[in-house]
Motif scaffolding. Structure first.
Motif, PDB file in Angstrom:
ATOM      1  N   PRO A 195       0.814  -1.222   0.000  1.00 11.95           N
ATOM      2  CA  PRO A 195       0.000   0.000   0.000  1.00 11.95           C
ATOM      3  C   PRO A 195       0.847   1.271   0.000  1.00 11.95           C
ATOM      4  O   PRO A 195       0.458   2.278  -0.598  1.00 11.95           O
ATOM      5  CB  PRO A 195      -0.815  -0.118   1.294  1.00 11.95           C
ATOM      6  CG  PRO A 195      -0.859  -1.581   1.589  1.00 11.95           C
ATOM      7  CD  PRO A 195       0.438  -2.130   1.095  1.00 11.95           C
ATOM      8  N   SER A 196       2.015   1.244   0.659  1.00 13.29           N
ATOM      9  CA  SER A 196       2.824   2.471   0.728  1.00 13.29           C
ATOM     10  C   SER A 196       4.280   2.105   0.999  1.00 13.29           C
ATOM     11  O   SER A 196       4.586   0.972   1.400  1.00 13.29           O
ATOM     12  CB  SER A 196       2.330   3.374   1.860  1.00 13.29           C
ATOM     13  OG  SER A 196       2.655   2.770   3.101  1.00 13.29           O
ATOM     14  N   ALA A 207       5.282   0.214  -5.542  1.00 14.03           N
ATOM     15  CA  ALA A 207       5.751  -0.984  -6.245  1.00 14.03           C
ATOM     16  C   ALA A 207       7.266  -0.915  -6.407  1.00 14.03           C
ATOM     17  O   ALA A 207       7.774  -0.229  -7.297  1.00 14.03           O
ATOM     18  CB  ALA A 207       5.069  -1.111  -7.606  1.00 14.03           C
ATOM     19  N   GLY A 208       7.982  -1.600  -5.534  1.00 13.95           N
ATOM     20  CA  GLY A 208       9.444  -1.618  -5.586  1.00 13.95           C
ATOM     21  C   GLY A 208       9.922  -2.670  -6.572  1.00 13.95           C
ATOM     22  O   GLY A 208       9.604  -3.854  -6.407  1.00 13.95           O
ATOM     23  N   PRO A 209      10.706  -2.252  -7.603  1.00 15.44           N
ATOM     24  CA  PRO A 209      11.177  -3.240  -8.582  1.00 15.44           C
ATOM     25  C   PRO A 209      12.154  -4.231  -7.954  1.00 15.44           C
ATOM     26  O   PRO A 209      12.968  -3.850  -7.111  1.00 15.44           O
ATOM     27  CB  PRO A 209      11.905  -2.386  -9.628  1.00 15.44           C
ATOM     28  CG  PRO A 209      11.667  -0.965  -9.274  1.00 15.44           C
ATOM     29  CD  PRO A 209      11.222  -0.902  -7.853  1.00 15.44           C
ATOM     30  N   ASN A 210      12.037  -5.474  -8.320  1.00 14.33           N
ATOM     31  CA  ASN A 210      12.987  -6.518  -7.927  1.00 14.33           C
ATOM     32  C   ASN A 210      13.098  -7.478  -9.097  1.00 14.33           C
ATOM     33  O   ASN A 210      12.141  -7.633  -9.860  1.00 14.33           O
ATOM     34  CB  ASN A 210      12.472  -7.340  -6.733  1.00 14.33           C
ATOM     35  CG  ASN A 210      12.650  -6.625  -5.412  1.00 14.33           C
ATOM     36  OD1 ASN A 210      13.756  -6.517  -4.899  1.00 14.33           O
ATOM     37  ND2 ASN A 210      11.566  -6.121  -4.868  1.00 14.33           N
ATOM     38  N   GLU A 211      14.243  -8.133  -9.198  1.00 12.21           N
ATOM     39  CA  GLU A 211      14.368  -9.212 -10.179  1.00 12.21           C
ATOM     40  C   GLU A 211      14.979 -10.425  -9.498  1.00 12.21           C
ATOM     41  O   GLU A 211      15.935 -10.314  -8.722  1.00 12.21           O
ATOM     42  CB  GLU A 211      15.250  -8.790 -11.359  1.00 12.21           C
ATOM     43  CG  GLU A 211      15.229  -9.830 -12.479  1.00 12.21           C
ATOM     44  CD  GLU A 211      16.142  -9.449 -13.623  1.00 12.21           C
ATOM     45  OE1 GLU A 211      15.621  -9.016 -14.674  1.00 12.21           O
ATOM     46  OE2 GLU A 211      17.378  -9.571 -13.480  1.00 12.21           O
ATOM     47  N   LEU A 212      14.386 -11.585  -9.792  1.00 14.68           N
ATOM     48  CA  LEU A 212      14.845 -12.840  -9.197  1.00 14.68           C
ATOM     49  C   LEU A 212      15.428 -13.732 -10.278  1.00 14.68           C
ATOM     50  O   LEU A 212      15.012 -13.663 -11.441  1.00 14.68           O
ATOM     51  CB  LEU A 212      13.668 -13.553  -8.523  1.00 14.68           C
ATOM     52  CG  LEU A 212      12.933 -12.741  -7.457  1.00 14.68           C
ATOM     53  CD1 LEU A 212      11.676 -13.472  -6.999  1.00 14.68           C
ATOM     54  CD2 LEU A 212      13.854 -12.462  -6.265  1.00 14.68           C
ATOM     55  N   PHE A 229       9.129   5.163  -5.998  1.00  9.52           N
ATOM     56  CA  PHE A 229       8.400   4.010  -6.534  1.00  9.52           C
ATOM     57  C   PHE A 229       6.923   4.015  -6.138  1.00  9.52           C
ATOM     58  O   PHE A 229       6.221   3.010  -6.309  1.00  9.52           O
ATOM     59  CB  PHE A 229       9.081   2.697  -6.113  1.00  9.52           C
ATOM     60  CG  PHE A 229      10.521   2.622  -6.536  1.00  9.52           C
ATOM     61  CD1 PHE A 229      10.857   2.632  -7.887  1.00  9.52           C
ATOM     62  CD2 PHE A 229      11.551   2.576  -5.602  1.00  9.52           C
ATOM     63  CE1 PHE A 229      12.178   2.598  -8.302  1.00  9.52           C
ATOM     64  CE2 PHE A 229      12.875   2.538  -5.994  1.00  9.52           C
ATOM     65  CZ  PHE A 229      13.203   2.557  -7.351  1.00  9.52           C
ATOM     66  N   SER A 230       6.459   5.146  -5.592  1.00  9.98           N
ATOM     67  CA  SER A 230       5.033   5.263  -5.276  1.00  9.98           C
ATOM     68  C   SER A 230       4.256   5.426  -6.580  1.00  9.98           C
ATOM     69  O   SER A 230       4.731   6.063  -7.523  1.00  9.98           O
ATOM     70  CB  SER A 230       4.783   6.478  -4.378  1.00  9.98           C
ATOM     71  OG  SER A 230       5.405   6.251  -3.139  1.00  9.98           O
ATOM     72  N   THR A 231       3.076   4.813  -6.618  1.00 11.09           N
ATOM     73  CA  THR A 231       2.235   4.918  -7.817  1.00 11.09           C
ATOM     74  C   THR A 231       0.857   5.417  -7.397  1.00 11.09           C
ATOM     75  O   THR A 231       0.596   5.583  -6.196  1.00 11.09           O
ATOM     76  CB  THR A 231       2.051   3.527  -8.478  1.00 11.09           C
ATOM     77  OG1 THR A 231       1.206   2.741  -7.634  1.00 11.09           O
ATOM     78  CG2 THR A 231       3.367   2.805  -8.668  1.00 11.09           C
ATOM     79  N   ALA A 232      -0.016   5.596  -8.379  1.00 13.97           N
ATOM     80  CA  ALA A 232      -1.368   6.083  -8.072  1.00 13.97           C
ATOM     81  C   ALA A 232      -2.131   5.061  -7.223  1.00 13.97           C
ATOM     82  O   ALA A 232      -3.056   5.406  -6.488  1.00 13.97           O
ATOM     83  CB  ALA A 232      -2.116   6.342  -9.383  1.00 13.97           C
TER      84      ALA A 232
END
Ligand SMILES: C[S@@+](CC[C@H](N)C(=O)[O-])C[C@H]1O[C@@H](n2cnc3c(N)ncnc32)[C@H](O)[C@@H]1O
Length: 287
Positions: free
Chosen positions: A226-227, A275-280, A268-271
């Motif tokens: 959420p935040s 959403a924090g980018p990560n890559e696995l 990385f806050s959106t409307a």
């Protein structure tokens, strides 16, 4: 290419065990968020390891057992999953979670993944979700997995990829180090979050351990919450090195660091939330 080893592996593991024992409840409390975050990666991991009904499956560095319970449901009553972890405290929560879920095909065993007290060739499949990168000697961990799997058995591990694809981890670390007056660290330092993120490294370690048909898939895994405050609450509750670094500061100085992290991660806050980018990296192979 090979992984550099941590300087004093035994002292390192003692510290890691203590940190996860201490953070066990916090990690477990965030299970719903972790579950959402890692849902696609977990489904793919089980699929790539070939987990199927009736199998004997090993889950290394199982934590509070979120993915263990998925395995237990997949293998059904004829199968058995053994969840192992360095931290007895977090493993106790895995066992409790299995009991609450009514799953009696889950066993637990506190063990170092680099030294599994298990017989050769005893498992049909194995997984490790966000665990292998914390091993001071991941090659030794993979050799142990190779030893305890039966010929032809599948393995899939999940680790973080490289720093450019996991910017939140870099922001947390650089901000904490700056506030603590410490120099920047090598993001690929052994035993740390992105230690296995260098392209090609995990594949090579799998091959060196004796695995065949090795293949890595990179998967985007944005952490949607959420935040940004929810993300920082998760970081504070898990056994993050950030806590360790800021633990040496007084309350006001530590708070200044958390405030700056919040500000920087706010990008990385959106409307609809954060959403924090990560890559696995999901690496699959056969014994
Ligand atoms: C980020 S948590 C992941 C837990 C779980 N697999 C999940 O995805 O929810 C990392 C886990 O690795 C475990 N771990 C770290 N070093 C280990 C080692 N050498 N052997 C076994 N487990 C280890 C920690 O105790 C911790 O439970």
């Amino acid at each position: 290419m090979s992984a550099v080893l941590a300087p004093d592996p035994q002292a390192f593991k003692t510290a890691v065990r203590a940190q996860w024992d201490q953070s066990a409840a916090g990690w477990n409390a965030h299970t719903p968020q972790i579950r959402d975050w890692l849902r696609p990666a977990t489904d793919a991991m089980l699929d790539m390891a070939g987990v199927a009904p009736g199998m004997q499956v090993l889950d290394v560095a199982a934590g509070a057992g979120d993915q263990t319970l998925d395995i237990a449901r997949c293998i059904g009553p004829q199968g058995q999953v053994l969840a192992t972890d360095l931290s007895p405290a977090i493993l106790a929560l895995a066992q409790e979670n299995a009991r609450h879920a009514g799953l009696d095909n889950v066993q637990t065993l506190a063990a170092d993944g680099e030294r599994l007290p298990l017989a050769q060739g005893s498992f049909d499949a194995a997984v490790s979700r966000l665990g292998l990168m914390f091993f001071p000697n991941p090659l030794q961990g993979l050799r142990e997995l190779h030893r305890v799997l039966r010929p032809g058995a599948g393995l899939c591990t999940v680790v973080f990829s490289r720093p450019e694809k996991n910017p939140c981890l870099g922001i947390l670390m650089s901000t904490a180090l700056k506030h603590a007056g410490l120099p920047p660290r090598d993001p690929y330092q052994p035993g740390t979050l992105m230690s296995l993120g260098k392209p090609g490294l995990v594949d090579e370690l799998f091959r060196q351990a004796g695995f065949r048909d090795v293949a890595t898939t990179a998967m985007a895994a944005p952490f949607r919450l959420p935040s940004v405050q929810h993300y920082l609450a998760f970081i504070r509750a898990s056994a993050s090195p950030i806590q360790h670094i800021l633990g040496k500061l007084d309350t006001a100085a530590a708070q200044a660091a958390w405030d700056e992290m919040e500000e920087r991660l706010g990008q990385f806050s959106t409307a609809t939330g954060w959403a924090g980018p990560n890559e696995l990296l999901l690496t699959a192979a056969r014994r």
